[in-house]
Design a protein around this motif. Sequence first.
Motif, short mmCIF file in Angstrom:
data_model
loop_
_atom_site.label_atom_id
_atom_site.label_comp_id
_atom_site.label_asym_id
_atom_site.label_seq_id
_atom_site.Cartn_x
_atom_site.Cartn_y
_atom_site.Cartn_z
N ASP A 109 -6.16 -0.06 -2.63
CA ASP A 109 -5.90 0.63 -1.36
C ASP A 109 -4.87 1.76 -1.52
OD1 ASP A 109 -3.89 -1.11 -1.92
OD2 ASP A 109 -3.63 -1.82 0.14
N GLN A 110 -4.48 2.07 -2.74
CA GLN A 110 -3.54 3.18 -2.94
C GLN A 110 -4.29 4.46 -3.27
OE1 GLN A 110 -0.73 1.36 -5.76
NE2 GLN A 110 0.66 1.01 -4.07
N ARG A 111 -3.59 5.58 -3.14
CA ARG A 111 -4.20 6.89 -3.35
C ARG A 111 -3.44 7.70 -4.40
NH1 ARG A 111 -6.83 4.58 -0.08
NH2 ARG A 111 -8.08 5.43 1.60
N SER A 168 -8.95 8.59 -3.64
CA SER A 168 -8.86 7.33 -4.35
C SER A 168 -8.79 7.64 -5.85
CB SER A 168 -10.08 6.46 -4.06
OG SER A 168 -10.06 6.06 -2.71
N PRO A 169 -8.04 6.81 -6.60
CA PRO A 169 -7.95 7.06 -8.05
C PRO A 169 -9.25 6.71 -8.75
CG PRO A 169 -6.80 5.04 -7.46
CD PRO A 169 -7.22 5.67 -6.17
N SER A 170 -9.53 7.39 -9.86
CA SER A 170 -10.61 6.95 -10.75
C SER A 170 -10.15 5.65 -11.40
CB SER A 170 -10.88 8.00 -11.82
OG SER A 170 -9.78 8.06 -12.71
N GLU A 171 -11.06 4.97 -12.09
CA GLU A 171 -10.66 3.71 -12.73
C GLU A 171 -9.58 3.95 -13.79
OE1 GLU A 171 -15.17 2.12 -12.29
OE2 GLU A 171 -13.95 0.99 -13.72
N ALA A 181 0.33 8.62 -4.84
CA ALA A 181 0.72 9.25 -3.58
C ALA A 181 1.98 8.61 -2.99
CB ALA A 181 -0.43 9.19 -2.58
N THR A 213 2.20 11.27 1.82
CA THR A 213 0.96 10.62 2.25
C THR A 213 1.32 9.23 2.75
OG1 THR A 213 -0.08 11.70 0.37
CG2 THR A 213 -1.38 10.07 1.52
N THR A 239 -5.77 14.56 -1.42
CA THR A 239 -5.52 13.13 -1.57
C THR A 239 -6.86 12.44 -1.79
OG1 THR A 239 -3.82 13.43 0.09
CG2 THR A 239 -4.33 11.18 -0.51
N ALA A 289 -5.88 13.04 5.80
CA ALA A 289 -5.78 13.44 4.39
C ALA A 289 -7.13 13.86 3.84
CB ALA A 289 -5.19 12.29 3.57
N LEU A 310 -1.77 13.11 5.74
CA LEU A 310 -0.77 13.94 5.10
C LEU A 310 0.30 14.20 6.15
CD1 LEU A 310 -3.15 16.45 3.31
CD2 LEU A 310 -1.48 14.98 2.15
N LEU A 321 -2.25 11.78 -5.24
CA LEU A 321 -2.19 13.19 -4.90
C LEU A 321 -2.80 13.92 -6.09
CD1 LEU A 321 1.44 13.32 -3.50
CD2 LEU A 321 -0.60 13.96 -2.21
N ARG A 364 -5.84 7.83 5.25
CA ARG A 364 -4.43 8.20 5.22
C ARG A 364 -4.18 9.50 5.97
NH1 ARG A 364 -4.85 4.05 2.89
NH2 ARG A 364 -3.57 3.21 1.22
N ARG A 421 -20.42 3.85 -7.75
CA ARG A 421 -19.72 5.13 -7.86
C ARG A 421 -20.69 6.26 -8.19
NH1 ARG A 421 -13.88 5.25 -8.49
NH2 ARG A 421 -13.03 3.15 -8.56
N SER A 473 -14.21 6.38 3.19
CA SER A 473 -12.76 6.46 3.02
C SER A 473 -12.34 7.89 2.67
CB SER A 473 -12.26 5.46 1.98
OG SER A 473 -12.44 5.98 0.69
N SER A 525 0.84 -1.21 0.00
CA SER A 525 0.00 0.00 0.00
C SER A 525 0.88 1.26 0.00
CB SER A 525 -0.96 0.00 1.18
OG SER A 525 -0.30 0.44 2.35
#
Lengths: 249, 249
Positions: free
Chosen positions: A209-211, A195-198, A236, B193, A193, B236, B213, A213, B211, B5, B52, A52
């Motif tokens: 579970d990653q983010r 969550s990423p879009s698809e 991130a 992060t 910060t 964050a 920062l 920036l 998360r 979503r 989240s 993560s």
Amino acid sequence: MTRYREIADAIREKIRSGEYARGSVLPSNASLASEHAVSTPVVNRALQVLQSEGLVRAERGRGTVVHEIAPLVRRAVERHRRTVREQQGGAFASEVSRLGHTPRSNLVQVGPVTPPPQVAEALGLTDPDPVTAIRDRRMYADDTPVQLATSYIPWEIATGTRITQPDVGPGGTYARLAEQGHVVTRWRERVTTRSPSEAEGDFLKLTDDQRVLAIERVAYTAQDRPVEVTVMALPAHQWTLEYEWEDES
Amino acid sequence: MTRYREIADAIREKIRSGEYARGSVLPSNASLASEHAVSTPVVNRALQVLQSEGLVRAERGRGTVVHEIAPLVRRAVERHRRTVREQQGGAFASEVSRLGHTPRSNLVQVGPVTPPPQVAEALGLTDPDPVTAIRDRRMYADDTPVQLATSYIPWEIATGTRITQPDVGPGGTYARLAEQGHVVTRWRERVTTRSPSEAEGDFLKLTDDQRVLAIERVAYTAQDRPVEVTVMALPAHQWTLEYEWEDES
């Protein structure tokens, strides 16, 4: 401290010191479990922590791989200096080169668009149906995707310049803006910060579970006119953002 | 876009517009499922996304509660202006007051300590066993915990001043530093992060998938001497970081 956190700390330190080299495969989970005298579920949990953080990833058929690119420090003030930018053909290229990697950038879209509402607002475009030039790029350090960046420039400024062409020319967008009498002298960045879009997750190779920036940058001329807005998404775990300023009160 | 979503987007927009007020309880999952014509597992997944992001939280016996504090914009340059800081008794207090909340700060530790290695390095302390003053604070907006901040000041500068006392006095640490001839005029912040430590998660009320920062700030005098390092952890989801700078090339 829980045992799995201690093991994560130990492995993190070995990656930092270079004992586990960037791009190499970690010892098997069974061997790590034996080394630390714990069960493999505890090792799995430690590796999840490191995954993560973006330090390692699971790769089918290979095992646990140490991520190739160490954390990158993004020096916002330095990378935007005209002298620095012009040496390397842009802020991103100068940054990534300074860090010892080869920058690469793929343009995925260029031309006139209706900008998102918050971009129109940041650019002070009051027309109900505003038009901007878009430059949408996917950016790499060596072969690792490290940034998505989409820039918007008011159409009345960009039209007739190479800003609307795939190759923007030497010195990048800011050089073309300067030629039109819009010398950028001030920037403002807003960092969040999320969550990423698809689409972001796919390109940046992020797990659930990653983010990212998310950075929104506005570039202003000496006359305080906003002439460019850039919206960026960066993994991130990959980046440290550095800013400097002086007290002007 | 996947259905959950879309539902997360719809609820997010209602929170943004105020239709679902801050601090209020959302309609039940069954009622949200009926409203959006989906099953409750889809609603659960949408609520997980918003949780989240820190927009909502599950509260035993109440249901899904909208987080009381909207995202806070931290204006790094403005909050550090001497004129701004001195009006409110510090950068944090001025920031939180500007945003319409009541700032509160609990000092949990003050006195001489051996600083962590990276702090000693940032302060340029070459002694093998360096000593600094520590000021370790837990900070709130209204009653919501929003920041942990630990400051380190070289002991030779802090000793004999109120920096080593629980109440640092009017104008905060920077005012005391100035009285000792160390006027801070420049700052550098580094932002990363990461997952919270257990102590950070407990105080900041973070769930496992949230998360922090992590900000490391170094304060320099006009003579480029580093006189304070502050290490901060902020939820964050709660903060937007804003920075401004000019091209000095």
